[in-house]
Design a protein around this motif. Structure first.
Motif, PDB file in Angstrom:
ATOM      1  N   LEU A 246       0.832  -1.207   0.000  1.00 12.14           N
ATOM      2  CA  LEU A 246       0.000   0.000   0.000  1.00 12.14           C
ATOM      3  C   LEU A 246       0.870   1.261   0.000  1.00 12.14           C
ATOM      4  O   LEU A 246       0.655   2.175  -0.786  1.00 12.14           O
TER       5      LEU A 246
ATOM      6  N   ASP B 106     -11.272   9.280  -1.627  1.00 15.80           N
ATOM      7  CA  ASP B 106     -11.235   9.429  -3.087  1.00 15.80           C
ATOM      8  C   ASP B 106     -10.362  10.591  -3.558  1.00 15.80           C
ATOM      9  O   ASP B 106      -9.668  10.476  -4.560  1.00 15.80           O
TER      10      ASP B 106
ATOM     11  N   PHE C 255      -0.994   7.930   4.583  1.00 18.32           N
ATOM     12  CA  PHE C 255      -0.906   6.471   4.762  1.00 18.32           C
ATOM     13  C   PHE C 255       0.541   5.996   4.625  1.00 18.32           C
ATOM     14  O   PHE C 255       0.946   5.035   5.245  1.00 18.32           O
TER      15      PHE C 255
ATOM     16  N   MET D  88      -0.906   5.330  -5.755  1.00 12.07           N
ATOM     17  CA  MET D  88      -1.934   5.242  -4.693  1.00 12.07           C
ATOM     18  C   MET D  88      -3.093   4.359  -5.145  1.00 12.07           C
ATOM     19  O   MET D  88      -4.269   4.678  -4.925  1.00 12.07           O
TER      20      MET D  88
ATOM     21  N   LYS E 290      -5.548   0.109  -1.708  1.00 14.86           N
ATOM     22  CA  LYS E 290      -6.228   0.620  -0.516  1.00 14.86           C
ATOM     23  C   LYS E 290      -6.686  -0.521   0.376  1.00 14.86           C
ATOM     24  O   LYS E 290      -6.830  -1.654  -0.089  1.00 14.86           O
ATOM     25  N   LYS E 291      -6.890  -0.177   1.621  1.00 11.56           N
ATOM     26  CA  LYS E 291      -7.354  -1.181   2.583  1.00 11.56           C
ATOM     27  C   LYS E 291      -8.756  -0.789   3.018  1.00 11.56           C
ATOM     28  O   LYS E 291      -8.967   0.298   3.568  1.00 11.56           O
ATOM     29  N   LYS E 292      -9.702  -1.660   2.745  1.00  9.17           N
ATOM     30  CA  LYS E 292     -11.101  -1.349   3.042  1.00  9.17           C
ATOM     31  C   LYS E 292     -11.379  -1.453   4.553  1.00  9.17           C
ATOM     32  O   LYS E 292     -10.564  -1.982   5.303  1.00  9.17           O
TER      33      LYS E 292
ATOM     34  N   TYR F 131      -5.419   4.364   5.517  1.00 12.55           N
ATOM     35  CA  TYR F 131      -5.333   3.211   4.612  1.00 12.55           C
ATOM     36  C   TYR F 131      -5.735   3.570   3.186  1.00 12.55           C
ATOM     37  O   TYR F 131      -6.238   2.714   2.448  1.00 12.55           O
ATOM     38  N   ASN F 132      -5.552   4.835   2.832  1.00  5.49           N
ATOM     39  CA  ASN F 132      -5.731   5.277   1.452  1.00  5.49           C
ATOM     40  C   ASN F 132      -7.116   4.940   0.897  1.00  5.49           C
ATOM     41  O   ASN F 132      -7.238   4.431  -0.208  1.00  5.49           O
ATOM     42  N   ASN F 133      -8.124   5.220   1.680  1.00  5.91           N
ATOM     43  CA  ASN F 133      -9.478   4.894   1.228  1.00  5.91           C
ATOM     44  C   ASN F 133     -10.287   6.124   0.849  1.00  5.91           C
ATOM     45  O   ASN F 133     -11.483   6.028   0.645  1.00  5.91           O
TER      46      ASN F 133
ATOM     47  N   ASN G 191      -9.872   5.406   7.060  1.00  7.92           N
ATOM     48  CA  ASN G 191      -9.791   5.624   5.610  1.00  7.92           C
ATOM     49  C   ASN G 191      -8.593   6.487   5.249  1.00  7.92           C
ATOM     50  O   ASN G 191      -7.944   6.268   4.227  1.00  7.92           O
TER      51      ASN G 191
ATOM     52  N   ASP H 167      -6.726  -1.056  -7.132  1.00  4.25           N
ATOM     53  CA  ASP H 167      -7.589  -0.374  -8.095  1.00  4.25           C
ATOM     54  C   ASP H 167      -6.938  -0.525  -9.468  1.00  4.25           C
ATOM     55  O   ASP H 167      -5.933   0.132  -9.766  1.00  4.25           O
TER      56      ASP H 167
END
Lengths: 188, 525
Positions: free
Chosen positions: A67, B278, B399, A73, A76-78, B274-276, B271, A86
């Motif tokens: 990550l 947008d 992150f 980028m 991602k971690k949900k 952890y790069n969530n 988020n 992605d």
């Protein structure tokens, strides 16, 4: 927050590769596998007479190295702990491939993008289990929430398989031997 | 006979606004009347609110049998100050009810209420007031609720928290500790039974009513007010008792809102790390909801706490440590987000835009060291370690900082010189080793040091010697001191190691090779 992870019942895995092939069929891989079977010798009988198999793919680490290494980028971690790529953002630079301590990421030769286990994210969103869990004939793989205290007793490592712990991989091993579930093979 | 205090507890009169004369709330009347010629007995005079009736208020209020006046309908009347003074002088309540009411129905309603009271059934009326209080607290909030209750009781009412400190909504003059002594008095008096609806507590010559705000075994606080000489205790307590459920429902709602808010906040921070998210716009917009300005540069630190003594198990109070860290950071006039995650404490500090990269790193390190010193000083049983990530121009890349801070924490353990506060940039060669697979690393160190391991009997001593040698920057005297051996013995040992490994400690290449192999041993083992 959840942290989903794989629980492998070491004593039950036959090494039959059903999970490997089911995953490959489900995710349309051409010539590579997202999931791999590993074989290690037993902790107490190191002479190779008794050994274990277990299946491993991306471990959806708590601190994923992939990550932070992705320049686009794209990883991602949900919220449930699943690490996903992605594919629209991925440029196939391979930095995540080298960063992963478990060799869980590979470049898909068709799409030229990074590819790894996404814990069947779409299937899970529809309420189905992952394909590896569904396809295992002996129920040797499970999906568990590692943040749930009831799962705290499972082992983080298995004898004979050296794993990097720095990324805190979300895999647990059930190494408890239940006599009724032991299977023996004989060459004779 | 009905008093005004009782009347105002009944529908629709509880919506009435008190214009003046509330000192006379205990005055009683037999009936309601709208004809000024028919005032033979104590009466509540009801009149439509208009200019004519307002100008006649002084005349009406002065009549002997008029105990109070109820104005109704239309907009709130403007009553001149002189008129209010006259009303206060007569101590006769003047109420204004916005609702349009029919005088005949009102008269009947008041007669019914009087009858209910004479039958001893007025508690049914009190029970309905809870609906009113619920509606009021919903519309006007806690402040409006307390203001109305104080007005009805005609005295100041204090809302205290469970530790007897005034509630944050109450603006109280003087020391916030002024009610603390009630805690002792209350607990002494009610040691055996804490489930009383209210208690009378004596403080000097004064008596106070203390109502615990208790719901589902959870204590939200207390209501406190002084007993007055002319107080109709039964009516006052009924009013408070039926207002409390509305207050408890408000507190529960607030609690639920806070929980939801916290869970949204947690998910936002997750988020972020952890790069969530947008886009940067989303980050800035969502951050604003909690008052965080993500247009400013940020630094990220991760704090890990471990017990120094494994045998002495005690639980770590993360909340109090977080409070301590917050106060330390705010003492430097900095804004920060401090929250727990996965057993660690994460600190995101907003700093100045004008700092140079080197200054930024020094600033973060000094802040980390200050936090570390304070935590270890205040909690001597805990070992505190802090990892610091690099600064990135965009907060969307926090992150990466988070990962680096965690790596600094993990890999700093393998540093020869142990430092409790570690910056990712300072962990050196281990940073590279962390990205190489274990079997490659294992192959490397086994190859470099294989001749040491062949001599199983002395391998441990040889490795210890090498480690001490590197730890002391290849200083013979210091290394010998650490190992409690003579420098010449060390020299002899090093010569032997040089011949075993086929290396020369004067060559940089050889020094580095062994140094890396030793680091790998520490990492793998």
């Amino acid at each position: 927050m959840k942290q989903l992870g794989f629980l492998v019942h070491i004593e039950q895995c036959l090494g039959c590769r059903s999970c490997e092939f089911a995953c490959k069929n489900e995710h349309g891989q051409n010539d590579s596998f997202r999931r791999k079977i590993h074989t290690v010798s037993d902790a107490f009988m190191k002479n190779g007479q008794r050994f274990h198999h277990f299946s491993m793919s991306c471990n959806h680490c708590s601190t994923p190295a992939c990550l932070s290494n992705c320049p686009e980028m794209a990883i991602k971690k949900k919220a449930n702990g699943i690490v996903i790529i992605d594919h629209l953002k991925c440029t196939g630079c391979s930095r995540c491939v080298t960063a992963c301590p478990f060799d869980a990421i590979s470049i898909n030769m068709i799409s030229k993008r990074a590819d790894k286990c996404d814990m069947c994210y779409d299937r899970q969103m529809q309420g189905d289990s992952t394909i590896c869990v569904s396809s295992c004939p002996v129920n040797a793989i499970e999906i568990i929430d590692l943040n749930d205290p009831v799962n705290a007793h499972y082992d983080k490592a298995v004898y004979g398989f050296d794993m990097k712990k720095m990324t805190n991989p979300s895999i647990r091993f059930d190494t408890q031997t239940e006599p009724s579930k032991l299977r023996f093979w004989s060459n004779s | 006979m009905l008093t005004f205090q009782e009347l105002i507890c009944a529908s629709p009169f509880y919506h009435a606004e008190i214009i003046g004369g509330w000192e006379g709330k205990e005055k009683s009347f037999l009936r309601a009347e709208d004809n000024p010629l028919n005032l033979g007995e104590p009466t509540l005079f009801i009149v439509r609110s208009d200019h004519q009736s307002i100008s006649r208020l002084d005349e009406l209020i002065s009549k002997q049998n008029v105990q109070g006046i109820l104005l109704y309908g239309g907009v709130k009347p403007y009553i001149p100050h002189t008129m209010i003074e006259i009303i206060e002088h007569f101590n006769k309540p003047v109420l204004f009810l916005k609702e349009e009411i029919n005088s005949t129905t009102t008269k009947k309603k008041i007669t019914d209420l009087s009858q209910l009271k004479s039958l001893g059934l007025y508690h049914y009326v009190f029970e309905h007031t809870t609906n009113y209080w619920l509606q009021l607290i919903d519309e006007k909030g806690l402040a409006g609720f307390l203001q109305r209750l104080s007005l009805l009781l005609n005295q100041e009412i204090f809302l205290l928290d469970e530790h007897f400190y005034p509630h944050s909504t109450q603006d109280i003059d003087g020391n916030r500790d002024q009610f603390k002594h009630f805690s002792l008095i209350y607990h002494e008096q009610n040691a055996s039974n804490k489930r009383e609806v209210f208690s009378m507590v004596q403080d000097g010559q004064y008596h106070y009513f203390l109502f615990p705000l208790l719901a589902d075994d959870h204590l939200y606080g207390y209501f406190l007010f002084q007993e007055q000489s002319s107080m109709m205790i039964d009516v006052c307590t009924e009013q408070v008792i039926h207002a409390i459920p509305a207050l408890l429902s408000f507190f529960k709602k607030e609690e639920a809102v806070l929980r939801a808010h916290q869970s949204y906040q947690e998910s936002f921070l997750y988020n972020l790390l952890y790069n969530n998210l947008d886009s940067e716009q989303v980050l800035i917009k969502q951050g604003k909801q909690w008052g965080w300005d993500f247009t400013k540069p940020t630094e990220l630190m991760v704090m890990r706490l471990n017990q120094k003594n494994e045998a002495a198990k005690f639980s770590i109070d993360m909340d109090s440590i977080i409070r301590k860290v917050r106060s330390l950071i705010s003492a430097r006039f900095l804004q920060a987000i401090t929250f727990p995650m996965q057993g660690d404490i994460i600190m995101i500090v907003f700093d100045s835009v004008h700092l140079l990269p080197k200054e930024r790193k020094e600033f973060t390190l000094s802040l980390g060291q200050q936090i570390h010193k304070k935590v270890e000083q205040d909690l001597p049983g805990l070992a505190c370690e802090i990892g610091i990530g690099r600064h990135y121009p965009s907060n969307m890349e926090l992150f990466r900082s988070f990962y680096e801070a965690k790596v600094a924490l993990e890999l700093g353990k393998y540093e020869i010189r142990h430092e409790a506060v570690r910056h990712f940039e300072n962990i050196g060669i281990v940073r590279l080793l962390s990205n190489i697979h274990h079997h490659v690393l294992q192959e490397y160190y086994e190859e470099v040091l294989k001749d040491i391991f062949l001599d199983q009997e002395n391998s441990a001593v040889n490795i210890e010697t090498l480690e001490a040698f590197y730890q002391n920057n290849a200083d013979i005297n210091q290394t010998a001191g650490q190992l409690y051996i003579h420098p010449n013995t060390l020299r002899k040992r090093l010569k032997k190691l040089e011949s075993i490994l086929d290396i020369d400690f004067n060559r940089l290449d050889d020094l580095l090779e062994i140094y890396v192999a030793l680091k790998i041993i520490k990492m793998i083992r």
